[in-house]
Design a protein around this motif. Structure first.
Motif, PDB file in Angstrom:
ATOM      1  N   ASP A   1      -1.396   2.822  12.429  1.00 52.05           N
ATOM      2  CA  ASP A   1      -1.652   3.032  13.851  1.00 52.05           C
ATOM      3  C   ASP A   1      -0.362   3.281  14.609  1.00 52.05           C
ATOM      4  O   ASP A   1      -0.321   4.034  15.578  1.00 52.05           O
ATOM      5  CB  ASP A   1      -2.371   1.813  14.450  1.00 52.05           C
ATOM      6  N   ASP A   2       0.738   2.611  14.209  1.00 52.54           N
ATOM      7  CA  ASP A   2       2.020   2.799  14.891  1.00 52.54           C
ATOM      8  C   ASP A   2       2.510   4.232  14.753  1.00 52.54           C
ATOM      9  O   ASP A   2       3.235   4.727  15.608  1.00 52.54           O
ATOM     10  CB  ASP A   2       3.087   1.848  14.312  1.00 52.54           C
ATOM     11  N   LEU A   3       2.126   4.893  13.657  1.00 47.11           N
ATOM     12  CA  LEU A   3       2.606   6.245  13.410  1.00 47.11           C
ATOM     13  C   LEU A   3       1.662   7.300  13.981  1.00 47.11           C
ATOM     14  O   LEU A   3       1.893   8.488  13.823  1.00 47.11           O
ATOM     15  CB  LEU A   3       2.793   6.461  11.903  1.00 47.11           C
ATOM     16  N   GLU A   4       0.575   6.858  14.614  1.00 50.93           N
ATOM     17  CA  GLU A   4      -0.316   7.800  15.280  1.00 50.93           C
ATOM     18  C   GLU A   4       0.332   8.247  16.575  1.00 50.93           C
ATOM     19  O   GLU A   4       0.642   7.421  17.436  1.00 50.93           O
ATOM     20  CB  GLU A   4      -1.664   7.118  15.581  1.00 50.93           C
ATOM     21  N   PRO A   5       0.583   9.542  16.763  1.00 53.32           N
ATOM     22  CA  PRO A   5       1.192   9.984  18.027  1.00 53.32           C
ATOM     23  C   PRO A   5       0.277   9.695  19.212  1.00 53.32           C
ATOM     24  O   PRO A   5      -0.941   9.576  19.051  1.00 53.32           O
ATOM     25  CB  PRO A   5       1.362  11.494  17.820  1.00 53.32           C
ATOM     26  N   PRO A   6       0.850   9.581  20.412  1.00 54.88           N
ATOM     27  CA  PRO A   6       0.023   9.363  21.598  1.00 54.88           C
ATOM     28  C   PRO A   6      -0.948  10.526  21.790  1.00 54.88           C
ATOM     29  O   PRO A   6      -0.683  11.642  21.348  1.00 54.88           O
ATOM     30  CB  PRO A   6       1.056   9.309  22.739  1.00 54.88           C
ATOM     31  N   PRO A   7      -2.091  10.277  22.454  1.00 52.50           N
ATOM     32  CA  PRO A   7      -3.072  11.346  22.655  1.00 52.50           C
ATOM     33  C   PRO A   7      -2.452  12.523  23.398  1.00 52.50           C
ATOM     34  O   PRO A   7      -1.625  12.335  24.285  1.00 52.50           O
ATOM     35  CB  PRO A   7      -4.170  10.665  23.493  1.00 52.50           C
ATOM     36  N   SER A   8      -2.860  13.722  23.030  1.00 51.58           N
ATOM     37  CA  SER A   8      -2.429  15.000  23.603  1.00 51.58           C
ATOM     38  C   SER A   8      -1.077  15.466  23.074  1.00 51.58           C
ATOM     39  O   SER A   8      -0.590  16.517  23.471  1.00 51.58           O
ATOM     40  CB  SER A   8      -2.375  14.965  25.144  1.00 51.58           C
ATOM     41  N   THR A   9      -0.461  14.712  22.167  1.00 55.36           N
ATOM     42  CA  THR A   9       0.833  15.124  21.616  1.00 55.36           C
ATOM     43  C   THR A   9       0.657  16.322  20.672  1.00 55.36           C
ATOM     44  O   THR A   9      -0.222  16.322  19.816  1.00 55.36           O
ATOM     45  CB  THR A   9       1.493  13.968  20.843  1.00 55.36           C
ATOM     46  N   VAL A  10       1.500  17.330  20.840  1.00 56.15           N
ATOM     47  CA  VAL A  10       1.485  18.509  19.964  1.00 56.15           C
ATOM     48  C   VAL A  10       2.871  18.648  19.343  1.00 56.15           C
ATOM     49  O   VAL A  10       3.887  18.578  20.038  1.00 56.15           O
ATOM     50  CB  VAL A  10       1.136  19.784  20.756  1.00 56.15           C
TER      51      VAL A  10
END
Length: 895
Positions: free
Chosen positions: A172-181
């Motif tokens: 989960d820590d490595l999941e980028p924030p929402p809307s990140t491209v």
């Protein structure tokens, strides 16, 4: 607030950041507006501009005076929310805004990213303190030597960000924030974070979203390091690895005064338990607890043995908080223990002596005068002992700890009293746990290099980096002679190299870059880096200096350099001067502060309109047509024999946790593919007791260089010496050294090796999974030309084989490849010959390609016992990257 945007451009580890904020006064009367921005304490502010209506107030860096500009006030304060070495600082600017008027604030700052635990970390504070209609963070990274291990973790709000240290991070820590491209090629990456108001509200209703973080490392030459030259300036990055660690002599000095009672002492003890277990067999250690009394565990440093570690933990466990704080006495005792060890020749000549000193307070017992404590410590240590200090909480004398570390070749860190304090301590220790070199000296020809930053370093720790910058006496120099001398655990190290001096055109490495109009001179990022490093070293020297004349001389040098290069320091001031009126939009206003970064790069990379250049390839199309040869679902195996126009299928009923060898060609092509099974309950009324799916596919590529790939439904980890984590919910393409990985968001991952081997891994995700469903992977072989004739594994053994039907079923006629559909209740049977195996098979249909396409196949029953070489257990790998051919093949059953 109508808009909050941040634009960072990182060139060769040096970051230029511009923050812009636009506000509107909707009230019917004048109101005071405040803009505030947390910036890294290691950064220097280089520009600040305000646009009020059609008036522009331009920032100017001048020698420090007491008064600031008249219209607005700007100040930079320490904040209690400290992150990293010396925390963040908060910049504040306020202005009285007339009714219905608008204001735009533009703040620019620069910093050199420090390498810690093998990663550079760039953090942008996203705390507008309200929901914003237009919120954008854009980070461009340009690294000519190549980017590796790029990560964009979730937004972080705690005092500890940690570049990989201090406890394990989950997926989960490595999941980028929402809307990140994320768009990336070998040398350039563009990361954009653009959350809608709804997405912002889900993160934080109050607009305090947290730190947006980009972590990465670079590809590096393992000899003399990376030397870059541009227009008369150079920078030398030196970060060797794969060296044997130096032995450590370490004394842990722990404050056990009354103020440490409760959570602080408990967390510190827990962290030290972990740290003791991490000591290496060649290390030596001791423990001191101090309050108004100095309590030493042993009268000498002891070797690392299970019994000594256990006894040390018991000693720490029984420490109880009481009394005052004798900082001077504790340091003197620790240094004496280390000096005695060296004096009695009980230590290896090439070991490193360290003190890890933890306290939460100020000196209250014994010597309490700060200058005298510093003097006593300096005289006792004599440059032979490095002191690493950790200040816990807000009451600590952090300036004293900072000076203790500065003067004694160490680092200092402030730790907050929060739930993460233990992992912060462990993370700090992780940075110094592996010394690789000592007494490092870097030499350049004195006649060719002038004004180099410091070139002597007492220690080099694994995962960090030594950075030296300087000016060349002759811009037309053809080559630069570099010599590095150091000691490691085995020998004296001497490295020499003549480095070609070739001016580097940075913009040529950037996709779609072009020269800005106007013909203004581009700032040299290496000149900025040199002035930044020089200022940092002058300020450290000023902080350590005692003599009044010496301090004044250093102050003047800092002031002159800072004014000349536009850096806000303790000895310079930021004045706002009113410029000529102009009608400027916020986008135009970027031009006002364009001088803060390399014009060519910031102009060419800035806009949201930039599309990835031709070097950024399109991700793999999820609808791509691939070979039928695959292992998917529960897991169902399909093997295509194109010459005989036959397709064979079989099931493998394994156990959860089993790792199956799918492709084994390590000895020839250097390719190995293994798949790990995960279990699930079987559907009701079925004949199976359980289902199994592939949870993880691991690929080991051994040629031309070794690379490891681990693929799950959530992320891809590529480790080719440097680690890169790619989330599966974003499309991206990365590649180097003949290996290319293409992620098509939530659809598939394509791995291409040397252009002659290609695997496609389908990603199966369930929004609302039934009890018998699990997110899982399917493995498809798209191109096997590069695999050898001796390739093996559950799928690999069939790639260079042909099959034929030897006993045709009745009614099959002359088209065995296209048998008619049997009538209800009938089974069409045959015998198949593959290699020397005679295999009874039945005809059936099977769905492949994400369950969307039917394939006709001949089905081999009984876990393919008659079809595959050996037995099921022969295909079990010992670990995910096991490349051994695990069995000697038995005589074929057909003989």
């Amino acid at each position: 607030m109508a808009e909050f945007s941040v634009k960072s451009t990182i060139i060769s580890r040096y970051a230029f950041t511009t923050v812009s904020c636009r506000m509107l006064n909707r009230a019917s009367e004048d109101q005071e507006f405040e803009f505030q921005m947390q910036i890294p304490a290691a950064a220097f502010i280089t520009n600040f501009t305000m646009l009020i209506g059609d008036k522009v107030y331009q920032g100017e860096i001048t020698a420090r005076e007491k008064k600031t500009g008249d219209k607005g006030t700007a100040k930079r304060n320490k904040t209690t929310e400290d992150n990293g070495e010396k925390g963040t600082e908060t910049f504040r600017a306020s202005v009285v805004l007339p009714s219905k008027d608008k204001v735009a604030f533009l703040l620019s700052y620069e910093e050199l990213l420090q390498r810690r635990l093998g990663k550079y970390e760039h953090a942008v504070s996203v705390r507008p303190q309200q929901l914003v209609g237009r919120l954008t963070v854009e980070v461009d990274v340009l690294e000519p030597s190549g980017i590796s291990a790029l990560e964009v973790p979730r937004l972080q709000n705690s005092g500890h960000r940690g570049g990989g240290g201090g406890g394990a991070r989950g997926d989960d820590d490595l999941e980028p924030p929402p809307s990140t491209v994320i768009n990336q090629n070998e040398t350039f990456a563009k990361i954009t974070f653009k959350p809608s108001v709804v997405q912002q509200a889900k993160i934080a209703q109050n607009g305090i979203l947290g730190d947006f973080i980009v972590r990465y490392d670079v590809n590096r030459d393992q000899s003399i390091g990376d030397i870059q030259v541009l227009d008369g300036y150079f920078v030398h990055y030196f970060a060797p690895k794969d060296l044997p660690p130096l032995p450590k002599n370490v004394v842990f000095v722990l404050d056990s005064s009354a103020s440490m009672v409760g959570t602080k002492l408990r967390q510190t003890k827990d962290a030290l338990f972990t740290i003791l277990h991490d000591l290496r067999p060649q290390d030596r250690f001791n423990i001191i607890g101090f309050s108004n009394r100095i309590k030493v565990w042993k009268d000498h440093l002891v070797s690392v043995t299970p019994n000594n570690i256990r006894d040390g933990k018991v000693y720490i466990h029984h420490m109880s908080p009481t009394g005052g704080t004798d900082i001077n006495g504790a340091l003197q005792r620790a240094i004496m223990l280390l000096n005695d060890l060296v004096a009695h020749n009980d230590v290896e000549a090439r070991s490193v002596s360290l003190i890890v000193f933890l306290t939460d307070g100020k000196p209250t017992v014994g010597e309490t005068h700060t200058p005298q404590i510093l003097n006593n410590t300096r005289e006792a240590a004599r440059g032979q002992v490095c002191i690493f200090t950790v200040g816990i909480g807000d009451d600590v004398d952090f300036k004293l700890l900072e000076k203790l570390s500065l003067e004694n070749c160490g680092l200092t860190r402030r730790v907050q009293e929060d739930e993460d304090a233990g992992s912060q301590l462990i993370g700090f220790y992780d940075e110094i746990r592996t010394p690789l070199l000592s007494d490092i000296r870097v030499d350049y020809p004195p006649s060719l290099v002038e004004h180099a930053t410091r070139t002597l370093f007492p220690n080099y720790f694994n995962g960090s980096e030594i950075v030296i910058a300087g000016k060349l006496a002759d811009k037309g120099l053809g080559q630069l002679h570099v010599q590095v001398t150091a000691s490691n655990s085995k020998k004296f190290v001497l490295l020499k190299k003549d480095v070609p001096v070739e001016p580097r055109e940075v913009e040529s490495d950037v996709p779609g870059s072009s020269k800005p109009e106007g013909g203004g001179q581009d700032p040299n990022h290496l000149e900025r880096l040199w002035s930044y490093l020089t200022l940092k070293e002058l300020l450290s020297a000023w902080l350590q200096s005692d003599g009044e004349q010496d301090r004044e001389r250093l102050r003047q040098k800092v002031q002159a350099l800072a004014v000349d290069h536009r850096f806000l320091t303790p000895f310079t001031a930021l004045k706002l001067r009113k410029s000529a009126p102009q009608t400027a939009t916020l986008e135009d206003a970027y031009g006002v502060s364009a001088a803060t970064g390399p014009e060519t790069v910031t102009q060419s990379l800035r806009g949201a309109h930039l599309q990835p250049g031709p070097a950024l390839k399109k991700p793999y199309d999820p609808r791509i047509r691939i070979s039928k040869t695959s292992a998917d679902g529960d897991p169902h195996f399909v093997v295509d024999f194109p010459l005989s126009k036959l397709t064979i299928c079989f099931n493998i009923d394994g156990q959860p946790g089993d790792i199956l060898r799918l492709v084994s060609d390590h000895a020839d092509s250097g390719v190995t593919v293994n798949g790990e099974l995960i279990g699930a309950p079987a559907p009701p009324n079925g004949h199976k007791k359980q289902r199994t799916y592939f949870r993880t596919i691991t690929i080991l590529v051994n040629k031309p260089e070794r690379s490891y790939l681990e693929i799950t439904p959530n992320r891809v980890i590529l480790d080719g010496g440097d680690r890169l984590v790619l989330p599966c919910n974003q499309s991206t393409v990365v590649g180097s050294r003949g290996l290319e990985v293409s992620v098509s968001a939530n659809a598939n991952v394509t791995v291409t090796i040397q252009g002659t081997v290609a695997f496609v891994i389908l990603i199966h995700l369930y929004k609302k999974p039934a009890p018998y469903q699990r997110n899982h992977l399917g493995f498809y072989i798209a191109n096997s030309k590069g695999l050898s004739s001796s390739c093996h594994g559950l799928l690999g053994q069939f790639l260079n084989r042909e099959a034929r039907l030897t006993e045709e079923p009745a009614g099959l006629g002359k088209s065995p490849a296209n048998p008619p559909s049997p009538k209800a209740g009938e089974l069409s049977q045959a015998v198949l010959k593959v290699k020397d195996h005679q295999v009874p098979v039945v005809w059936k249909q099977r769905k492949i390609y994400n369950g969307e396409e039917q394939v006709d196949c001949w089905f081999a029953r009984n876990n393919a016992a008659d079809l595959i070489d050996g037995e099921y257990k022969d295909y079990l790998a010992a670990h995910p990257f096991d490349s051994e051919m695990a069995f000697g093949l038995r005589p074929s059953r057909g003989l």
